[in-house]
Design an enzyme around this catalytic site. Structure first.
Site, PDB file in Angstrom:
ATOM      1  N   GLN A   1      -4.364  -4.989   6.748  1.00 60.90           N
ATOM      2  CA  GLN A   1      -5.252  -5.991   7.178  1.00 60.90           C
ATOM      3  C   GLN A   1      -5.476  -6.772   7.357  1.00 60.90           C
ATOM      4  O   GLN A   1      -6.145  -7.929   7.514  1.00 60.90           O
ATOM      5  CB  GLN A   1      -5.368  -6.085   5.144  1.00 60.90           C
ATOM      6  CG  GLN A   1      -4.967  -5.302   4.630  1.00 60.90           C
ATOM      7  CD  GLN A   1      -6.928  -4.422   4.276  1.00 60.90           C
ATOM      8  OE1 GLN A   1      -7.843  -5.462   4.629  1.00 60.90           O
ATOM      9  NE2 GLN A   1      -7.035  -3.360   4.073  1.00 60.90           N
TER      10      GLN A   1
ATOM     11  N   LYS B   1      -9.972  -0.572  10.460  1.00 61.41           N
ATOM     12  CA  LYS B   1      -9.659  -1.695   9.380  1.00 61.41           C
ATOM     13  C   LYS B   1     -10.463  -3.342  10.710  1.00 61.41           C
ATOM     14  O   LYS B   1     -10.481  -4.251   9.981  1.00 61.41           O
ATOM     15  CB  LYS B   1      -8.849  -2.024   9.287  1.00 61.41           C
ATOM     16  CG  LYS B   1      -8.022  -1.171   7.789  1.00 61.41           C
ATOM     17  CD  LYS B   1      -9.279  -0.716   6.954  1.00 61.41           C
ATOM     18  CE  LYS B   1      -7.418   0.287   6.271  1.00 61.41           C
ATOM     19  NZ  LYS B   1      -8.225   0.794   5.537  1.00 61.41           N
TER      20      LYS B   1
ATOM     21  N   CYS C   1      -4.412   2.374  -3.488  1.00 64.68           N
ATOM     22  CA  CYS C   1      -3.671   3.116  -3.131  1.00 64.68           C
ATOM     23  C   CYS C   1      -2.477   1.837  -3.062  1.00 64.68           C
ATOM     24  O   CYS C   1      -1.673   1.527  -2.435  1.00 64.68           O
ATOM     25  CB  CYS C   1      -3.783   3.171  -1.693  1.00 64.68           C
ATOM     26  SG  CYS C   1      -4.579   4.635  -1.587  1.00 64.68           S
TER      27      CYS C   1
ATOM     28  N   ASP D   1       3.248  -3.917   7.551  1.00 62.47           N
ATOM     29  CA  ASP D   1       2.281  -3.141   7.663  1.00 62.47           C
ATOM     30  C   ASP D   1       0.763  -3.944   8.531  1.00 62.47           C
ATOM     31  O   ASP D   1       0.438  -5.056   6.852  1.00 62.47           O
ATOM     32  CB  ASP D   1       1.821  -2.463   6.072  1.00 62.47           C
ATOM     33  CG  ASP D   1       0.297  -1.964   5.942  1.00 62.47           C
ATOM     34  OD1 ASP D   1      -0.353  -2.348   7.089  1.00 62.47           O
ATOM     35  OD2 ASP D   1       0.009  -1.133   4.954  1.00 62.47           O
TER      36      ASP D   1
ATOM     37  N   HIS E   1       1.264  -0.869  -0.031  1.00 60.30           N
ATOM     38  CA  HIS E   1       0.092  -0.031  -0.091  1.00 60.30           C
ATOM     39  C   HIS E   1       0.965   1.051  -0.009  1.00 60.30           C
ATOM     40  O   HIS E   1       2.276   0.638   0.606  1.00 60.30           O
ATOM     41  CB  HIS E   1      -0.704  -0.120   1.421  1.00 60.30           C
ATOM     42  CG  HIS E   1      -1.840   1.013   1.614  1.00 60.30           C
ATOM     43  ND1 HIS E   1      -1.281   2.410   1.746  1.00 60.30           N
ATOM     44  CD2 HIS E   1      -2.860   0.994   1.017  1.00 60.30           C
ATOM     45  CE1 HIS E   1      -2.794   2.705   1.716  1.00 60.30           C
ATOM     46  NE2 HIS E   1      -3.867   2.395   1.587  1.00 60.30           N
TER      47      HIS E   1
END
Lengths: 149, 412
Positions: free
Chosen positions: B209, B232, B370, B206, B129
């Site tokens: 998700q 999220k 993104c 990251d 991302h």
């Protein structure tokens, strides 16, 4: 479904599948790239301008059906028009796409642009419809590139 | 991330009842919410936790001696402990942020500027991302370090051989996503952590998700930093956390200055607070942190392994159903995938798909997500993406497929 059919009418879908004036323009005198970073739509508008008049206009690029059909109709509308007329038509088109012509007599004389009257019901698609027109404005103003978001 | 419980033990009807928004209609049709990778919906428990805080205990934290301030501080710090437990970390390893993006920027600024110099290398993957690309580009500009990009395979998996080849003695940071938001690919974080640590580099994950779709244990993964976003994982927007290994956090300089992050301020010399408070300048998003903790508690109660199993079954069903749609090409077909169904339809732009699906009540994301380098890799300007959450059902997959048939009719 009826609003959707108004947006995706046969004329627009026809222009999407077979865009008019699509391709390069070798002897262009004004060119600009229009880019919508949100969705990746990107078009180049090229014009051949002589004595303040658009004698030829063509476009290239890729985008959604609304943006492509709008570019196609724009080239048909503007060919042969003076720069002054093109600017005025650009204002009319933006007013049409944002629903500001409703209930006015300016709705009567839109020519082919009238097929985009359904866009105003879909606010998030207004930028798709106006991308080519903004790009044409930029080309006339001598700017190389515009970006909408 | 591996399914542990059979899906039939999972009561999706009961779960759906926890989310009031799922009962609404869109364009006269029942809402089919398949945009969970963009943001999830909030259960009643989260909405209530935020409302209760404002109704009963609202005050600033770490300041007043009065009762409300004590209560607010206790709730805020309890939220930190909840998030530590959620990630298998210690309380003082949890820094509150605005979200994953801020978490990664914090690591890039505070750890990066102190530990990365000219000639050093930062390794990311092609599937990242923008939030896990741009902070590292900024760090490279500031320090003279170099960004290396690990390629991805045609099915959207990380090319592990190429990644291993890129990680070397110059590598200072390896930054990868746990789960790709555009492709759904689940990356082998433990293995990447081993590669990074073998050369003395750190690994930054990251986890935007990753956190909502299965059990995350930062010790088992052996990661140095893990950033996530509340919204999220069924919590509020504007709040997230970044886990940082204690030894690293303790050695890191501050990145933003202000109240709360200091011990004492004079014009001659200011001394800084300990981690994690050193990294939390200014009044934090107190209600957000409390809401986030409520979301973590909610996910624990439903069961993260059960959620992973439910979503895995749904992904399998969705993949099979979408394969039947004429002219549909899936983007992202890695063997290890979470509930992301990215696709394009031949001759139809994703934006047009999105508008027509919306008219049928089906919410999906269309665009580049993104992740422009991913779009470029697959030669598409954009994709349509249906992303699954714990409340989605096979019937909603059917509604998506039926709506896609309508898309094809409009463009026939």
């Amino acid at each position: 479904m009826s609003e959707l059919r108004e947006l995706y009418n046969d004329v627009i879908l026809g222009h999407t599948k077979k865009p008019r004036n699509f391709g390069p323009l070798e002897d262009a005198t004004a060119t600009a790239v229009g880019y919508n970073p949100l969705c990746g739509d990107k078009f180049v508008v090229r014009m051949k301008i002589e004595d303040e008049r658009i004698v030829d206009i063509r476009f290239e690029g890729d985008g959604c059906s609304i943006s492509k059909a709008s570019a196609s109709v724009m080239t048909e509308t503007l060919k042969g028009k003076t720069l002054e007329e093109a600017k005025e038509l650009g204002v009319v088109f933006r007013d049409l796409a944002t629903g500001q012509l409703e209930g006015t007599d300016r709705l009567d004389d839109l020519g082919k642009m009238a097929v985009f009257s359904g866009v105003s019901e879909f606010p998030v698609r207004v930028k798709c419809a106006t991308l080519a027109w903004h790009t044409m404005d930029a080309a006339m103003a001598g700017k190389d590139e515009i970006s909408t978001e | 991330m591996t399914p542990a419980a059979p899906p039939h033990t999972y009561d999706v009807t009961a779960v759906r009842a926890d989310f009031p928004i799922l009962a609404r209609e869109v364009n006269g049709k029942p809402l089919v919410y398949l945009d969970n990778a963009a943001t999830t919906q909030r259960p009643e428990a989260v909405v209530n936790a935020i409302a209760d805080f404002y109704r009963t205990s609202n005050s600033n934290v770490h300041r007043g001696v009065h009762r409300l301030s004590q209560e607010a501080t206790e709730l805020f710090e309890a939220a930190r402990t909840t998030m530590a437990r959620f990630l298998g970390a210690d309380t003082h390893e949890i820094v509150f942020t605005r979200g994953t993006t801020e978490g990664i920027n914090l690591v890039a600024a505070a750890y990066g500027r102190a530990n990365v110099g000219a000639g050093d290398e930062i390794v990311v993957s092609r599937m990242e991302h923008h939030a896990n690309i741009v902070p590292w580009q900024l760090l490279c500009e500031q320090t003279g370090a170099r960004l290396r990009v690990a390629p991805i395979t045609d099915d959207g998996a990380l090319d592990m051989d190429a990644l291993a080849g890129l990680i070397g003695e110059r590598t200072k940071i390896v930054a990868v996503g746990h789960i790709s938001n555009a492709l759904g690919t689940i990356n082998p974080i433990q293995e990447i952590a081993r590669l990074a640590h073998a050369v003395g580099a750190i690994i930054v994950v990251d986890g935007a998700q990753g956190a909502p779709h299965g059990h995350v244990d930062v010790r088992a993964l052996d990661v140095d930093f893990y950033a996530l976003s509340g919204h999220k994982m069924y919590g509020p927007t504007g709040i997230g956390v970044v886990y940082g290994r204690k030894t690293l956090l303790d050695a890191m300089p501050p990145w933003q200055g202000g109240g709360d992050m200091i011990r004492s301020v004079t014009f001659e010399k200011t001394t800084y607070n300990d981690a994690p408070f050193r990294f939390e300048a200014g009044t934090p998003n107190i209600a957000g942190a409390i809401g986030l903790a409520a979301a973590a508690d909610y996910l624990r109660d439903v069961g993260l392994d059960a959620i992973a199993a439910h979503e895995a079954a749904l992904l399998e069903y969705g993949t099979a159903q979408l394969a039947k749609v004429e002219g549909l090409r899936m983007i992202g077909t890695a063997p290890h995938k979470a509930g992301v169904l990215g696709f394009v339809l031949e001759g139809i732009h994703p934006h047009d798909i999105g508008t027509i699906l919306d008219s049928e009540g089906v919410a999906v994301r269309t665009g580049h997500h993104c992740a422009q380098p991913v779009m470029e890799r697959f030669g598409v300007p954009a994709t349509a993406r249906a992303s699954l959450g714990l409340y989605n059902t096979p019937a909603e997959i059917d509604a998506l497929v039926a709506a896609l048939t309508k898309v094809r009719e409009v463009f026939a």
